[in-house]
Motif scaffolding. Structure first.
Motif, PDB file in Angstrom:
ATOM      1  N   CYS A 174       0.869  -1.183   0.000  1.00 26.40           N
ATOM      2  CA  CYS A 174       0.000   0.000   0.000  1.00 26.40           C
ATOM      3  C   CYS A 174       0.901   1.227   0.000  1.00 26.40           C
ATOM      4  CB  CYS A 174      -0.904  -0.019   1.226  1.00 26.40           C
ATOM      5  SG  CYS A 174      -2.264   1.134   1.193  1.00 26.40           S
ATOM      6  N   ARG A 227       2.443   5.092  -0.770  1.00 28.32           N
ATOM      7  CA  ARG A 227       2.074   6.462  -0.422  1.00 28.32           C
ATOM      8  C   ARG A 227       2.405   7.384  -1.588  1.00 28.32           C
ATOM      9  NH1 ARG A 227       2.679   6.863   5.232  1.00 28.32           N
ATOM     10  NH2 ARG A 227       2.161   9.063   5.037  1.00 28.32           N
ATOM     11  N   GLN A 235      -1.477   8.323   0.014  1.00 26.07           N
ATOM     12  CA  GLN A 235      -2.824   7.768  -0.067  1.00 26.07           C
ATOM     13  C   GLN A 235      -3.836   8.918  -0.117  1.00 26.07           C
ATOM     14  OE1 GLN A 235      -4.287   4.674  -0.195  1.00 26.07           O
ATOM     15  NE2 GLN A 235      -2.257   3.806  -0.622  1.00 26.07           N
ATOM     16  N   LEU A 256      -8.311   3.033   1.433  1.00 23.83           N
ATOM     17  CA  LEU A 256      -6.916   2.932   1.009  1.00 23.83           C
ATOM     18  C   LEU A 256      -6.862   2.327  -0.390  1.00 23.83           C
ATOM     19  CD1 LEU A 256      -5.250   1.535   4.263  1.00 23.83           C
ATOM     20  CD2 LEU A 256      -5.012   3.860   3.323  1.00 23.83           C
ATOM     21  N   ARG A 264      -3.342   7.123  -7.583  1.00 19.42           N
ATOM     22  CA  ARG A 264      -3.304   7.671  -6.225  1.00 19.42           C
ATOM     23  C   ARG A 264      -3.013   9.166  -6.234  1.00 19.42           C
ATOM     24  NH1 ARG A 264       0.782   6.165  -4.082  1.00 19.42           N
ATOM     25  NH2 ARG A 264       1.691   4.603  -5.483  1.00 19.42           N
ATOM     26  N   LEU A 293      -0.096   3.061   8.966  1.00 21.32           N
ATOM     27  CA  LEU A 293      -1.478   3.099   8.475  1.00 21.32           C
ATOM     28  C   LEU A 293      -2.489   2.659   9.519  1.00 21.32           C
ATOM     29  CD1 LEU A 293      -1.074   1.613   4.875  1.00 21.32           C
ATOM     30  CD2 LEU A 293      -1.268   4.009   5.543  1.00 21.32           C
ATOM     31  N   SER A 322      -0.642  15.530  -0.554  1.00 17.25           N
ATOM     32  CA  SER A 322      -2.067  15.443  -0.862  1.00 17.25           C
ATOM     33  C   SER A 322      -2.684  16.837  -0.953  1.00 17.25           C
ATOM     34  CB  SER A 322      -2.787  14.621   0.217  1.00 17.25           C
ATOM     35  OG  SER A 322      -4.136  14.427  -0.119  1.00 17.25           O
TER      36      SER A 322
END
Length: 416
Positions: free
Chosen positions: A13, A15, A17, A30, A41, A110, A173
């Motif tokens: 997973c 990043r 996210q 996720l 993403r 996470l 983000s």
């Protein structure tokens, strides 16, 4: 944590996210995978919806479209990410997976999201303590603590926590950072009112969301800006025109089926602004018609059972508009207004809310007087005046007395 780093706990997973960017519950999900999902993403983290989704992410595509039940049915894996996403999308009342085991499976970085979700759903009274998280995950933790502080009325603390969250999210983000900036601007407006500095902050937050697909967030900011400009404007047409443009922008971004409460609030505010504007020419009468229709639409969302206060306020605004709206069906409008006032009166407790009850009675008496029904009008107005005198509202007493005096003059002038 660097771009596209993979959590080193056996969880694939990478990043960043896109958590916290889009409305819930999709905004908590996720995105699995490493380099193969990097572009998707980054697109989501920027607040944009992908043009196409890979087949293996069909569940996420369904969730982002709002098809939560269908999305949940697609999540059949036993890996930690699928388990977490099922935990997020589970229906209300369903037994969740053991949160301690799930947090451990996701790993230190996470895993804290499990408790952030539980706090957001009301399953925890307090957000989880920060534990060295970075970037967008840290932003989610700080924003949860900001929400907790806001709920407790600690607005200064909340503002500081939001700034920490914005700083953490800004690089990885931008969509989350823009959303948090919007929240911070709205918080400042609640504290300071519609000052020029607050309007500048709201405008900057709107600009940060301009290039995104976050239509609800943009509509909320247009509503906040419209409300701020309207409050500052009073009855100034220029200021009200700016407010109207923001309300119209909000209504262009959302529909009654996609964001009913936001849509209804924009309709009510737009109607209030239109009804406040002076009527300088015949074409201005169209605004009154638009206002009346907007208030009727809002009442399909605000019902007495679901939104009692907003329902009552909107009913009164609509009744008031009907009393003064230019129309070829004036008598019908007045009778409808009387009936709507009566609905509000029936819902009001005279002892618990004497002023609200008396205002509705006074307005109803005025409408009855416009209909020429002077006897019932006088009875209703005398009751309203007595309550205003009892609670000590001399301006309202004078207003009611003025209507009663006008009725008396008409009765005196009426031929026998």
């Amino acid at each position: 944590m660097g771009e596209d780093d993979v959590i080193s706990t056996g969880v694939t997973c990478a990043r960043p996210q896109p958590v916290g960017v889009f409305p819930l519950p999709a905004g908590f999900l996720l995105v699995p995978g490493g380099e193969a999902t990097a572009d998707l993403r980054r697109t989501l983290a920027a607040g944009k919806v992908p043009v196409a989704w890979p087949a293996e992410l069909a569940a996420l595509e369904l969730a982002y479209r709002g098809e939560v039940v269908a999305a949940l049915g697609q999540l059949r894996g036993d890996d930690p990410v699928d388990r977490y996403n099922r935990f997020v999308l589970r229906p209300a009342g369903a037994d969740p997976e053991d949160p301690v085991a799930l947090r451990r499976a996701l790993g230190d970085e996470l895993g804290i999201l499990v408790d952030v979700v539980r706090f957001a759903l009301g399953e925890l009274d307090e957000p989880p303590p920060p534990g060295g998280e970075t970037d967008e995950i840290a932003a989610m933790v700080w924003s949860a603590h900001a929400a907790h502080a806001m709920a407790a009325g600690r607005t200064g603390e909340a503002a500081g926590l939001l700034e920490r969250a914005i700083a953490a999210a800004r690089e990885p983000s931008p969509g989350l950072a823009a959303q948090l900036r919007s929240t911070a601007a709205d918080l400042r407006r609640g504290v300071e009112g519609p000052s020029p500095a607050v309007i500048a902050e709201l405008t900057a937050a709107l600009a940060a969301l301009a290039a995104t697909d976050l239509t609800v967030g943009r509509a909320e900011l247009h509503l906040s800006l419209g409300s701020a400009y309207q409050e500052l404007a009073g009855d100034d047409p220029a200021g009200l025109k700016v407010a109207v443009e923001h309300y119209l922008s909000a209504l262009r971004l959302v529909r009654i089926d996609t964001a009913p409460e936001l849509f209804a609030a924009a309709q009510v505010n737009l109607a209030t602004a239109y009804l406040t504007m002076p009527m300088a020419q015949a074409s201005d009468q169209l605004r009154v018609g638009v206002a009346v229709q907007g208030l009727r639409t809002a009442l399909s969302v605000y019902t007495r059972e679901t939104h009692p206060e907003r329902w009552a306020s909107t009913q009164l605004n609509l009744a008031n508009a009907l009393v003064y709206a230019p129309s070829a069906h004036r008598e019908d409008n007045l009778r409808e207004a009387v009936a709507r006032y009566q609905e509000v009166i029936a819902a009001r407790d005279r002892d618990a809310d004497p002023l609200g009850y008396a205002r509705a009675r006074a307005n109803q008496g005025n409408a009855l007087a416009h209909l020429g029904l002077f006897d019932p009008a006088q009875a209703v107005l005398h009751e309203a005046r007595a309550i205003f005198e009892e609670v000590g509202d001399p301006d309202a007493v004078l207003a009611v007395r003025g209507v009663l005096d006008e009725i008396a003059r008409r009765l005196t002038a009426k031929p026998t």
